[in-house]
Scaffold this motif. Structure first.
Motif, PDB file in Angstrom:
ATOM      1  N   ILE A 201     115.043  20.582  14.686  1.00 50.90           N
ATOM      2  CA  ILE A 201     116.151  20.614  15.041  1.00 50.90           C
ATOM      3  C   ILE A 201     117.357  20.496  14.344  1.00 50.90           C
ATOM      4  O   ILE A 201     117.577  19.935  13.630  1.00 50.90           O
ATOM      5  CB  ILE A 201     115.688  18.948  15.903  1.00 50.90           C
ATOM      6  CG1 ILE A 201     115.213  19.713  17.043  1.00 50.90           C
ATOM      7  CG2 ILE A 201     117.605  18.748  17.216  1.00 50.90           C
ATOM      8  CD1 ILE A 201     114.739  17.963  17.824  1.00 50.90           C
ATOM      9  N   THR A 202     118.367  21.346  14.731  1.00 49.82           N
ATOM     10  CA  THR A 202     119.764  21.604  13.738  1.00 49.82           C
ATOM     11  C   THR A 202     121.015  20.214  14.472  1.00 49.82           C
ATOM     12  O   THR A 202     120.560  19.982  14.889  1.00 49.82           O
ATOM     13  CB  THR A 202     120.088  23.038  13.534  1.00 49.82           C
ATOM     14  OG1 THR A 202     120.393  22.763  15.115  1.00 49.82           O
ATOM     15  CG2 THR A 202     119.053  23.457  13.183  1.00 49.82           C
ATOM     16  N   PHE A 203     121.663  19.751  13.651  1.00 49.23           N
ATOM     17  CA  PHE A 203     122.779  19.006  13.553  1.00 49.23           C
ATOM     18  C   PHE A 203     123.692  19.614  15.295  1.00 49.23           C
ATOM     19  O   PHE A 203     123.773  19.016  16.223  1.00 49.23           O
ATOM     20  CB  PHE A 203     123.347  18.564  13.067  1.00 49.23           C
ATOM     21  CG  PHE A 203     124.790  19.367  12.608  1.00 49.23           C
ATOM     22  CD1 PHE A 203     125.975  19.743  13.133  1.00 49.23           C
ATOM     23  CD2 PHE A 203     124.497  20.641  11.518  1.00 49.23           C
ATOM     24  CE1 PHE A 203     126.785  20.450  13.000  1.00 49.23           C
ATOM     25  CE2 PHE A 203     125.311  20.687  11.535  1.00 49.23           C
ATOM     26  CZ  PHE A 203     126.845  20.994  11.592  1.00 49.23           C
ATOM     27  N   GLN A 204     123.627  20.867  15.291  1.00 47.26           N
ATOM     28  CA  GLN A 204     124.221  21.830  16.396  1.00 47.26           C
ATOM     29  C   GLN A 204     123.395  21.451  17.845  1.00 47.26           C
ATOM     30  O   GLN A 204     124.650  21.777  19.035  1.00 47.26           O
ATOM     31  CB  GLN A 204     124.165  23.472  16.054  1.00 47.26           C
ATOM     32  CG  GLN A 204     125.083  23.800  15.195  1.00 47.26           C
ATOM     33  CD  GLN A 204     124.603  23.320  13.844  1.00 47.26           C
ATOM     34  OE1 GLN A 204     123.679  23.621  13.551  1.00 47.26           O
ATOM     35  NE2 GLN A 204     125.062  24.875  12.627  1.00 47.26           N
ATOM     36  N   GLN A 205     122.134  22.007  17.574  1.00 48.27           N
ATOM     37  CA  GLN A 205     121.131  21.468  19.008  1.00 48.27           C
ATOM     38  C   GLN A 205     121.551  20.476  19.492  1.00 48.27           C
ATOM     39  O   GLN A 205     121.550  20.380  20.565  1.00 48.27           O
ATOM     40  CB  GLN A 205     120.044  22.101  17.908  1.00 48.27           C
ATOM     41  CG  GLN A 205     119.506  23.553  18.072  1.00 48.27           C
ATOM     42  CD  GLN A 205     118.559  24.010  17.267  1.00 48.27           C
ATOM     43  OE1 GLN A 205     118.130  23.204  17.024  1.00 48.27           O
ATOM     44  NE2 GLN A 205     118.010  24.576  18.209  1.00 48.27           N
ATOM     45  N   LEU A 206     121.550  19.509  18.198  1.00 47.11           N
ATOM     46  CA  LEU A 206     121.527  18.038  18.706  1.00 47.11           C
ATOM     47  C   LEU A 206     123.054  17.430  19.576  1.00 47.11           C
ATOM     48  O   LEU A 206     123.223  16.674  20.832  1.00 47.11           O
ATOM     49  CB  LEU A 206     121.499  16.483  17.444  1.00 47.11           C
ATOM     50  CG  LEU A 206     121.402  15.822  18.062  1.00 47.11           C
ATOM     51  CD1 LEU A 206     119.846  15.515  18.820  1.00 47.11           C
ATOM     52  CD2 LEU A 206     121.844  14.657  16.790  1.00 47.11           C
ATOM     53  N   MET A 207     124.096  18.209  19.219  1.00 46.96           N
ATOM     54  CA  MET A 207     125.341  18.756  20.004  1.00 46.96           C
ATOM     55  C   MET A 207     125.070  19.056  20.935  1.00 46.96           C
ATOM     56  O   MET A 207     125.710  18.198  22.201  1.00 46.96           O
ATOM     57  CB  MET A 207     126.671  18.583  18.842  1.00 46.96           C
ATOM     58  CG  MET A 207     126.658  18.267  17.649  1.00 46.96           C
ATOM     59  SD  MET A 207     127.862  18.401  16.523  1.00 46.96           S
ATOM     60  CE  MET A 207     128.068  20.483  16.565  1.00 46.96           C
ATOM     61  N   ARG A 208     123.889  19.704  20.877  1.00 49.72           N
ATOM     62  CA  ARG A 208     124.382  20.877  22.218  1.00 49.72           C
ATOM     63  C   ARG A 208     123.789  19.935  23.398  1.00 49.72           C
ATOM     64  O   ARG A 208     123.916  19.999  25.013  1.00 49.72           O
ATOM     65  CB  ARG A 208     123.695  21.805  21.984  1.00 49.72           C
ATOM     66  CG  ARG A 208     124.651  22.887  21.677  1.00 49.72           C
ATOM     67  CD  ARG A 208     123.946  24.694  22.133  1.00 49.72           C
ATOM     68  NE  ARG A 208     124.192  25.147  21.286  1.00 49.72           N
ATOM     69  CZ  ARG A 208     123.951  25.560  19.500  1.00 49.72           C
ATOM     70  NH1 ARG A 208     122.607  24.706  19.193  1.00 49.72           N
ATOM     71  NH2 ARG A 208     124.036  26.160  18.864  1.00 49.72           N
ATOM     72  N   ARG A 209     122.621  19.607  22.775  1.00 49.03           N
ATOM     73  CA  ARG A 209     122.398  18.352  24.260  1.00 49.03           C
ATOM     74  C   ARG A 209     122.973  17.148  24.447  1.00 49.03           C
ATOM     75  O   ARG A 209     122.633  16.351  25.519  1.00 49.03           O
ATOM     76  CB  ARG A 209     120.984  17.979  23.182  1.00 49.03           C
ATOM     77  CG  ARG A 209     119.095  18.220  22.458  1.00 49.03           C
ATOM     78  CD  ARG A 209     118.459  17.588  22.213  1.00 49.03           C
ATOM     79  NE  ARG A 209     117.694  17.912  22.433  1.00 49.03           N
ATOM     80  CZ  ARG A 209     115.820  17.865  21.335  1.00 49.03           C
ATOM     81  NH1 ARG A 209     115.495  16.801  21.602  1.00 49.03           N
ATOM     82  NH2 ARG A 209     115.205  19.100  21.126  1.00 49.03           N
TER      83      ARG A 209
ATOM     84  N   GLU B 170     124.296  22.022  33.430  1.00 45.70           N
ATOM     85  CA  GLU B 170     122.665  23.436  33.810  1.00 45.70           C
ATOM     86  C   GLU B 170     122.779  23.919  32.414  1.00 45.70           C
ATOM     87  O   GLU B 170     123.823  24.984  31.814  1.00 45.70           O
ATOM     88  CB  GLU B 170     123.202  23.433  35.165  1.00 45.70           C
ATOM     89  CG  GLU B 170     122.850  22.953  36.411  1.00 45.70           C
ATOM     90  CD  GLU B 170     121.249  21.954  36.459  1.00 45.70           C
ATOM     91  OE1 GLU B 170     120.821  22.564  35.829  1.00 45.70           O
ATOM     92  OE2 GLU B 170     121.196  20.930  36.777  1.00 45.70           O
ATOM     93  N   ASP B 171     121.570  25.106  32.397  1.00 48.05           N
ATOM     94  CA  ASP B 171     121.221  26.269  31.331  1.00 48.05           C
ATOM     95  C   ASP B 171     121.778  27.342  32.028  1.00 48.05           C
ATOM     96  O   ASP B 171     121.867  27.363  33.343  1.00 48.05           O
ATOM     97  CB  ASP B 171     119.896  25.821  31.232  1.00 48.05           C
ATOM     98  CG  ASP B 171     119.442  24.802  30.114  1.00 48.05           C
ATOM     99  OD1 ASP B 171     120.260  24.584  28.982  1.00 48.05           O
ATOM    100  OD2 ASP B 171     118.425  24.948  29.772  1.00 48.05           O
TER     101      ASP B 171
END
Length: 56
Positions: A38-46, A55-56
């Protein structure tokens, strides 16, 4: 052949370097817990998705 079109938009932001370091550390922890990278970008998106109930 070009890339397929998506509904995504790229947003460039500046964050303090300390935040980035902390987010990278959290992403490593989540990666171990979930058994996948998991990247920090994905973490921010979450976090944004959860905070604003998007919603997606």
């Amino acid at each position: 052949m070009g890339r397929p079109r998506t509904n995504n938009t790229q947003v460039n932001i500046s964050i303090p370097s300390e935040w980035k370091t902390q987010l990278e550390n959290l992403a490593r922890i989540y990666s171990v817990e979930e058994g996948k990278t998991i990247t920090f970008q994905q973490l921010m998106r979450r976090a944004i998705k959860e905070k604003f109930q998007l919603e997606d």
